[in-house]
Design an enzyme around this catalytic site. Structure first.
Site, short mmCIF file in Angstrom:
data_model
loop_
_atom_site.label_atom_id
_atom_site.label_comp_id
_atom_site.label_asym_id
_atom_site.label_seq_id
_atom_site.Cartn_x
_atom_site.Cartn_y
_atom_site.Cartn_z
N GLU A 1 -16.12 -12.11 -7.55
CA GLU A 1 -15.54 -12.81 -8.71
C GLU A 1 -16.07 -14.24 -8.73
OE1 GLU A 1 -11.24 -12.18 -8.32
OE2 GLU A 1 -11.42 -10.67 -9.89
N ASN B 1 0.23 -14.90 -5.08
CA ASN B 1 -0.03 -16.12 -4.31
C ASN B 1 -0.76 -17.21 -5.08
OD1 ASN B 1 -2.34 -14.59 -4.17
ND2 ASN B 1 -2.76 -15.00 -2.02
N GLU C 1 -10.56 -7.17 -4.76
CA GLU C 1 -10.45 -8.36 -3.91
C GLU C 1 -9.24 -8.12 -3.02
OE1 GLU C 1 -12.51 -10.74 -3.69
OE2 GLU C 1 -13.70 -10.57 -5.52
N CYS D 1 -5.57 -15.16 0.95
CA CYS D 1 -6.42 -14.15 1.57
C CYS D 1 -7.49 -14.82 2.43
CB CYS D 1 -7.05 -13.28 0.51
SG CYS D 1 -7.90 -14.28 -0.72
P1 NAP Z 1 0.07 -6.20 -3.06
O1 NAP Z 1 1.37 -5.79 -2.54
O2 NAP Z 1 -1.10 -5.35 -2.82
O3 NAP Z 1 0.29 -6.42 -4.64
C1 NAP Z 1 -0.72 -6.89 -5.48
C2 NAP Z 1 -0.45 -6.43 -6.88
O4 NAP Z 1 -0.57 -5.01 -6.92
C3 NAP Z 1 0.94 -6.76 -7.39
O5 NAP Z 1 0.87 -7.04 -8.76
C4 NAP Z 1 1.67 -5.46 -7.14
O6 NAP Z 1 2.83 -5.28 -7.90
C5 NAP Z 1 0.60 -4.47 -7.51
N1 NAP Z 1 0.82 -3.12 -7.00
C6 NAP Z 1 1.40 -2.73 -5.85
N2 NAP Z 1 1.43 -1.38 -5.77
C7 NAP Z 1 0.85 -0.91 -6.90
C8 NAP Z 1 0.59 0.38 -7.41
N3 NAP Z 1 0.93 1.49 -6.76
N4 NAP Z 1 -0.01 0.49 -8.61
C9 NAP Z 1 -0.37 -0.61 -9.30
N5 NAP Z 1 -0.13 -1.86 -8.88
C10 NAP Z 1 0.46 -2.02 -7.68
O7 NAP Z 1 -0.33 -7.64 -2.55
P2 NAP Z 1 0.56 -8.96 -2.55
O8 NAP Z 1 1.48 -8.89 -1.41
O9 NAP Z 1 1.11 -9.23 -3.91
O10 NAP Z 1 -0.59 -10.06 -2.32
C11 NAP Z 1 -1.03 -10.38 -1.09
C12 NAP Z 1 -2.31 -9.63 -0.77
O11 NAP Z 1 -3.31 -9.96 -1.72
C13 NAP Z 1 -2.87 -10.05 0.57
O12 NAP Z 1 -3.35 -8.94 1.26
C14 NAP Z 1 -4.02 -10.97 0.19
O13 NAP Z 1 -5.01 -11.08 1.17
C15 NAP Z 1 -4.51 -10.33 -1.05
N6 NAP Z 1 -5.28 -11.30 -1.86
C16 NAP Z 1 -6.62 -11.14 -1.89
C17 NAP Z 1 -7.40 -12.04 -2.61
C18 NAP Z 1 -8.87 -11.87 -2.67
O14 NAP Z 1 -9.48 -12.46 -3.56
N7 NAP Z 1 -9.51 -11.12 -1.77
C19 NAP Z 1 -6.79 -13.10 -3.30
C20 NAP Z 1 -5.41 -13.23 -3.23
C21 NAP Z 1 -4.66 -12.30 -2.50
P3 NAP Z 1 4.25 -4.98 -7.11
O15 NAP Z 1 4.48 -6.19 -6.27
O16 NAP Z 1 5.23 -4.76 -8.18
O17 NAP Z 1 4.07 -3.78 -6.26
#
Ligand code: NAP
Length: 479
Positions: free
Chosen positions: A459, A152, A251, A285
């Protein structure tokens, strides 16, 4: 696009995946393939880890001033290339160009901030209570890190981790999200140009996140995981880190409450709502997920918000005048469609939007729902789209209870003109950050992070570098 790297970045060199695999990168505005990038497997990840491990010792010994100046140069290069990087980001992620430019500046700022922090890492010296023993405290880099980022904020989520890791003297393997690998690869090229030594940063793009990351986390050589993503994946990674006691920063997801009290300035509240909801098309997020509005002002607030939301222009992020780009992919849009339909079935009224358009691209219109039932699925699911769900309340204690009734605790927004109430409510919200009469909290100089299942650690800010440092205590008896 022609100059953008598409290979893996390992040991300072651009290389193909060892098995030659590639994966497509799609344009979410058209659904068409933009290009292909290398698709790393476990063998490539091990090579990246080897490079990081090998570079660690010398990098830790490198003068903080040198590390600082590399970050400062990279900051300047990023700003010089704002337009180019913004176009790249819009192409792979979809956000409107104006927002992408904003993210480039925000992302660069993490490098400037941590270039300043790199030379301010202090230790300590003291006499212990017995009067004889002395204590010398020094701080050292935690070691090779695995950084995992979401799609994102393709550039800023990288710089928010790389900046403090470089400043602290850690080496890294970065695994960006498969939807947005290009921004991370461009960032690696910039850091190389800025003088980052080979092996300090390695980037593996992959469609096989689990297969690539799990062996690194269980292998015993990676000493730190910094992850930004969903709570669900965060939990899984925490479990993988447990075996070898890898240090973690997490995060994770949010479910932000947005509270509008009867004494709020409604102009400020509607402006704040537009930012807290619509920044990044709601794919943040920090996005306001639940709007709790005092019943005496709810109708007026809903009407004004719907008017502003309805006036936004939806379209491809590259087109002039567009405010709202496409969502990241079909799955992301399908989730929003489903959540809105569930809320409507449970009695919500649609004030504006609410219907996904036909045609290519993953567009969804800005939507305002009112009379939303507390039982709706979007009350405990991150919407991650341009949908504002309004509920009403009558009592301060009751709304705090409802706002806290969630496993997440990243951020909350409070709109009131009363200082007493502002402090009282903010202190009772179970969140890591509060926006007081503002819809924007993110700032590289402030500690970003959540409580409860929104994560561990912070962070940015003065504490951001701590996540990448360990203390060493030296006991010195003086006779
Ligand atoms: P996600 O599905 O959890 O994926 C995040 C990252 O993790 C991607 O690079 C993903 O790659 C990787 N990943 C997934 N499964 C994994 C595994 N088993 N081993 C290692 N890496 C793995 O999240 P998203 O849909 O991309 O992002 C949205 C989420 O991020 C939301 O929940 C949002 O709130 C959160 N977010 C939080 C913050 C914060 O600072 N708190 C900031 C931005 C976003 P793949 O897609 O290839 O699985």
């Amino acid at each position: 696009m022609t100059d953008t790297p598409t290979q893996l970045f390992i040991g300072g060199t651009w290389v193909d995946a060892t098995d030659g695999a590639t994966m497509p990168v799609d344009d979410p505005a058209t659904g068409e393939i933009l290009c292909h990038v290398a698709d790393a497997g476990p063998k490539d990840a091990r090579l990246a880890e080897d490079a990081a491990v090998q570079a660690q010792e010398e990098w830790a010994r490198t003068a903080p001033r040198t590390r600082s100046e590399i970050l400062r140069r990279a900051y300047e290069i990023i700003l010089e290339r704002t337009d180019e990087l913004a176009h790249l980001m819009t192409a792979e992620m979809g956000k409107p160009l104006a927002e992408a430019r904003g993210e480039v500046v925000y992302a660069a700022e993490f490098f400037r901030w941590f270039s300043e922090e790199a030379v301010r890492v202090d230790g300590g010296f003291g006499t212990l209570p017995d009067g004889r023993n002395r204590m010398l405290l020094s701080r050292r880099p935690v070691g090779p890190c695995l950084l995992i980022t979401p799609w994102n904020f393709p550039l800023a989520m990288g710089t928010r981790k790389i900046g403090p890791a470089v400043a602290a003297g850690c080496t890294m393997v970065l695994k960006p999200a498969p939807q947005t690998p290009l921004s991370s690869l461009a960032l690696a090229a910039i850091l190389k140009e800025a003088g980052l030594p080979d092996g300090v940063l390695n980037v593996v793009t992959t469609s096989r996140a689990g297969e690539v990351c799990e062996p690194l986390l269980r292998g015993g050589r990676i000493r730190k995981l910094s992850f930004t993503g969903s709570t669900q994946v965060g939990r899984l990674l925490l479990a993988q880190c447990a075996d070898t006691v890898v240090r973690t920063s997490m995060e994770l997801g949010g479910n932000a409450p947005f509270l509008v009290f009867e004494d709020a300035d409604l102009d400020k509240a509607v402006d704040g709502a537009m930012v807290a909801k619509m920044r990044n098309m709601g794919e943040a997020c920090t996005a306001a997920n639940r709007f709790f509005v005092h019943s005496s002002v709810a109708e007026e607030f809903g009407r004004r918000l719907a008017e502003r939301m309805g006036a936004l222009v939806v379209g491809p992020g590259t087109r002039d005048g567009v405010d709202v780009g496409p969502l990241i992919d079909r799955a992301g849009r399908a989730k929003v469609v489903e959540l809105v339909s569930d809320a409507v079935k449970r009695g919500a009224r649609v004030l504006v939007g609410g219907r996904a358009p036909e045609g290519p691209g993953c567009f969804y219109p800005p939507t305002v729902l009112t009379d939303v039932s507390h039982e709706s699925r979007l009350m405990d699911t991150e919407i991650f789209g341009p949908v504002a769900a309004i509920l009403t309340f009558d009592d301060e204690g009751e709304v705090i209870r409802r706002a806290n009734d969630t496993p997440w605790g990243l951020v909350g927004y409070v709109f009131t003109e009363g200082l007493d109430r502002a402090l009282r409510v903010s202190e009772r919200l179970e969140v890591g950050m509060v926006g007081l009469n503002t819809g924007l909290v993110s700032n590289p100089a402030a500690p970003f992070g959540g409580v409860k299942q929104s994560g561990l650690g912070r962070e940015g800010g003065r504490v951001g570098i701590d996540e990448f440092l360990e203390y060493q205590y030296l006991a010195v008896p003086v006779r």
